[in-house]
Design a protein around this motif. Structure first.
Motif, PDB file in Angstrom:
ATOM      1  N   SER A 184      92.621  18.052  75.995  1.00 22.49           N
ATOM      2  CA  SER A 184      92.106  19.041  75.055  1.00 22.49           C
ATOM      3  C   SER A 184      92.747  18.903  73.682  1.00 22.49           C
ATOM      4  O   SER A 184      93.913  18.509  73.565  1.00 22.49           O
ATOM      5  CB  SER A 184      92.355  20.453  75.602  1.00 22.49           C
ATOM      6  OG  SER A 184      92.081  21.436  74.622  1.00 22.49           O
ATOM      7  N   ASP A 238      87.348   9.634  80.837  1.00 24.33           N
ATOM      8  CA  ASP A 238      86.421  10.682  80.399  1.00 24.33           C
ATOM      9  C   ASP A 238      87.176  11.943  80.004  1.00 24.33           C
ATOM     10  O   ASP A 238      86.732  12.693  79.144  1.00 24.33           O
ATOM     11  CB  ASP A 238      85.409  10.989  81.502  1.00 24.33           C
ATOM     12  CG  ASP A 238      84.438   9.839  81.731  1.00 24.33           C
ATOM     13  OD1 ASP A 238      84.255   9.031  80.802  1.00 24.33           O
ATOM     14  OD2 ASP A 238      83.879   9.746  82.838  1.00 24.33           O
ATOM     15  N   ASN A 239      88.311  12.184  80.650  1.00 20.70           N
ATOM     16  CA  ASN A 239      89.133  13.351  80.323  1.00 20.70           C
ATOM     17  C   ASN A 239      90.330  12.902  79.496  1.00 20.70           C
ATOM     18  O   ASN A 239      91.376  12.536  80.021  1.00 20.70           O
ATOM     19  CB  ASN A 239      89.587  14.064  81.592  1.00 20.70           C
ATOM     20  CG  ASN A 239      90.377  15.322  81.280  1.00 20.70           C
ATOM     21  OD1 ASN A 239      90.360  15.820  80.149  1.00 20.70           O
ATOM     22  ND2 ASN A 239      91.094  15.834  82.263  1.00 20.70           N
ATOM     23  N   LYS A 240      90.168  12.912  78.184  1.00 22.09           N
ATOM     24  CA  LYS A 240      91.227  12.452  77.288  1.00 22.09           C
ATOM     25  C   LYS A 240      92.250  13.535  77.005  1.00 22.09           C
ATOM     26  O   LYS A 240      93.323  13.252  76.470  1.00 22.09           O
ATOM     27  CB  LYS A 240      90.612  11.943  75.984  1.00 22.09           C
ATOM     28  CG  LYS A 240      89.714  10.725  76.169  1.00 22.09           C
ATOM     29  CD  LYS A 240      89.094  10.296  74.855  1.00 22.09           C
ATOM     30  CE  LYS A 240      88.199   9.080  75.051  1.00 22.09           C
ATOM     31  NZ  LYS A 240      87.030   9.375  75.918  1.00 22.09           N
ATOM     32  N   ASN A 299      89.143  15.308  73.996  1.00 22.88           N
ATOM     33  CA  ASN A 299      87.851  15.823  74.442  1.00 22.88           C
ATOM     34  C   ASN A 299      87.191  16.574  73.294  1.00 22.88           C
ATOM     35  O   ASN A 299      87.868  17.135  72.427  1.00 22.88           O
ATOM     36  CB  ASN A 299      88.026  16.781  75.625  1.00 22.88           C
ATOM     37  CG  ASN A 299      88.601  16.102  76.849  1.00 22.88           C
ATOM     38  OD1 ASN A 299      88.518  14.888  76.997  1.00 22.88           O
ATOM     39  ND2 ASN A 299      89.195  16.898  77.732  1.00 22.88           N
ATOM     40  N   PRO A 329      78.595  16.055  73.345  1.00 25.82           N
ATOM     41  CA  PRO A 329      79.661  15.082  73.637  1.00 25.82           C
ATOM     42  C   PRO A 329      79.537  13.799  72.836  1.00 25.82           C
ATOM     43  O   PRO A 329      80.527  13.084  72.649  1.00 25.82           O
ATOM     44  CB  PRO A 329      79.514  14.826  75.140  1.00 25.82           C
ATOM     45  CG  PRO A 329      78.137  15.271  75.488  1.00 25.82           C
ATOM     46  CD  PRO A 329      77.797  16.378  74.545  1.00 25.82           C
ATOM     47  N   GLN A 339      86.133  17.567  67.314  1.00 25.45           N
ATOM     48  CA  GLN A 339      87.348  18.100  67.919  1.00 25.45           C
ATOM     49  C   GLN A 339      88.148  18.889  66.881  1.00 25.45           C
ATOM     50  O   GLN A 339      88.054  18.628  65.680  1.00 25.45           O
ATOM     51  CB  GLN A 339      88.208  16.981  68.520  1.00 25.45           C
ATOM     52  CG  GLN A 339      88.733  15.969  67.508  1.00 25.45           C
ATOM     53  CD  GLN A 339      89.376  14.749  68.146  1.00 25.45           C
ATOM     54  OE1 GLN A 339      88.809  14.122  69.029  1.00 25.45           O
ATOM     55  NE2 GLN A 339      90.579  14.395  67.690  1.00 25.45           N
TER      56      GLN A 339
END
Length: 525
Positions: free
Chosen positions: A284, A280-282, A335, A342, A347
């Protein structure tokens, strides 16, 4: 060094060895990195379709990107935004993949034709749960491709569709006789067929496209492909839904079970992940340190390993290399920008992303004997976008500028490049700091594209140009002081190409000083 020299002696003619014996076997202590560009041994053509793009019904790629309403006061044709068209024509976009992605396997094409106010709505269950009104459908997409002067690449619905549905879509697009589908097409305002050749039979059938096994999918492919007919003047290039990253078994099963004559290509998907793995946390898109930058570039360069692995399997079943490897989803996935939906995958795009694009395209060029098509994900406002928009505002990302520099390779002839890259070291890990590809175009001009991913060191190169005669060298560079530098609507030109003057010619050699964090394109004329 002796092994490297013997390898070169086998590859080059005696004339080349005589001319370059002084540079091919230099001491490893030499400060400059020695690069041999072999103009005596031209290789395969670099297909322009390697430089393709991908536009899914996802976030603001189509709606608010390509397709805008009357409230957006920009030049447009119908709803197609023309400043975007002009920018993409400049980089010679060769093909555009649509309608997905995961969306393709829940898309029913007949919902997207006919009067727009009568088209049924649907829920886009893959991307944000938003309502899709189908105002951008088959006719709108193919009008966009006409404006871009590119070839359409349509992904058909295998996951939730039927063989009949796909068969009739092909007929609607490509048949020029009398039939129920051509009658409907003409009623909708298109007299002549579009003759679309690139046709994906499903997407990610191992996952969002149906969670199939490779054995099951191979049988489904043969069934769907049988009824996706060739019509006069439109011989289909059917593309099988291939592997996710290192699933070599998927490639093996499909290559073994699908007749090569039925399959023009098979896909591969690989995304560059800053964290190095799916989570889930790829990471920034804009706020990262060098450790994460290094991990990102390691994930990017893993593409080389993947291509070698899948190509070896394909060579086992198809030594003549008739089946193309189609990397129709690639790019960096971070993210989303804070405060955005989301499910829209919006990005930012940094100097780091430019180096991801440059390095990946160099890899594809050097594998052009098998990689004959690729599609960056995605064109506008999604993932590693070329263009970002905000109502009337519009900017070109660092990634766009890489494609602008690299367009010189489209349909040119690959020239082999041999060298040992210096290392970019981080802790106990290391990566090759430099990657290069070279080609010769139909006018005889030679182009080299070079990326230095090291954020700390300039790297001097000596390019030894075997069998390449030139009178003039010119160049462009894309660089920025920090790998986090981005273009914004307030500062849209912070990262953009400039003239490059650090290439000095002497006979058949070039001395090139590659700044840290840089992409350089050289033209020898």
């Amino acid at each position: 060094m002796k092994i490297a020299c013997l390898h070169l002696k086998k590859r080059l003619s005696f004339a080349v060895l005589a001319a370059f014996s002084s540079v091919t076997c230099l001491s490893s202590a030499t400060a400059q990195t020695q690069v041999l560009v072999n103009g005596y041994d031209p290789q395969q053509q670099i297909s322009r379709h390697i430089y393709g793009h991908f536009s899914e019904h996802l976030g603001r790629c189509i709606y608010g990107g390509f397709w805008v309403g009357d409230s957006i006061k920009v030049p447009k044709q119908g709803g197609i935004r023309l400043d975007i068209v002009d920018a993409l024509k400049k980089i010679k976009v060769p093909n555009l993949r649509w309608p997905g992605g995961c969306f393709a396997d829940e898309y029913h094409w007949r919902d997207g034709i006919g009067p727009r106010n009568q088209r049924p709505k649907m829920v886009n269950t893959n991307w944000g749960g938003v309502t899709e009104d189908n105002s951008f459908g088959t006719h709108e997409f193919l009008e966009l491709c006409d404006l871009l002067q590119c070839e359409p690449y349509i992904a058909g619905n295998v996951g939730s569709g039927t063989v009949e549905e796909m068969s009739k879509w092909v007929e609607y697009l490509n048949f020029d006789g009398l039939s129920p589908m051509t009658t409907i097409r003409k009623q909708n305002g298109r007299e002549k067929p579009w003759k679309v050749e690139f046709w994906g039979v499903g997407n990610e059938s191992w996952g969002c496209g149906g969670n199939m096994t490779p054995e099951y999918y191979a049988n489904e492919f043969k069934r769907y492909a049988t009824y996706a007919r060739n019509y006069p003047g439109a011989r289909l290039k059917r593309i099988a839904s291939g592997a996710n990253v290192a699933d070599y078994n998927w490639t093996d099963v499909c290559m073994r079970n699908i007749p090569a004559g039925q399959m023009w290509g098979i896909t591969l998907h690989h995304y560059t992940l800053p964290s190095g793995h799916w989570s889930d946390n790829k990471g920034s898109a804009t706020a990262f340190e060098e450790k994460e930058y290094f991990t990102t570039m390691k994930s990017c360069l893993y593409m080389e390993t993947l291509l070698n692995g899948h190509e070896a399997i394909m060579d086992k079943y198809d030594p003549a290399k008739k089946v193309a490897l189609v990397v129709d989803e690639w790019g960096i996935w971070t993210n989303v920008e804070p405060g955005t939906n989301p499910g829209f995958l919006y990005q930012q795009n940094s100097m780091r992303d430019a180096l991801v694009a440059a390095s990946t395209l160099n890899i594809f060029n050097n594998h052009c004997n098998r990689v004959r098509m690729a599609n960056l994900a995605q064109t506008i406002n999604v993932l590693q976008a070329l263009i970002l928009t905000e109502k009337e505002k519009f900017l070109l990302t660092p990634t766009y500028h890489v494609f602008d520099l690299y367009k010189v390779h489209q349909d040119a002839t690959l020239l082999p490049v041999q060298f040992k890259s210096p290392e970019y070291v981080s802790g106990n890990d290391k990566l090759p700091a430099v990657n290069i590809s070279a080609s010769k175009d139909k006018e005889g001009k030679v182009h080299l594209t070079i990326a230095n991913i090291d954020p700390n060191k300039a790297i001097p190169l000596q390019l030894n140009l075997a069998g390449i005669n030139f009178k003039k060298v010119t160049g462009q560079i894309l660089t920025s002081p920090k790998f986090t530098d981005i273009n914004t609507f307030a500062k849209p030109d912070l990262v953009k190409p400039a003239a490059f003057n650090n290439a000095v010619a002497s006979g058949n050699t070039l001395q090139v000083q590659m700044p840290a964090l840089s992409v350089v394109m050289l033209e020898l004329n």
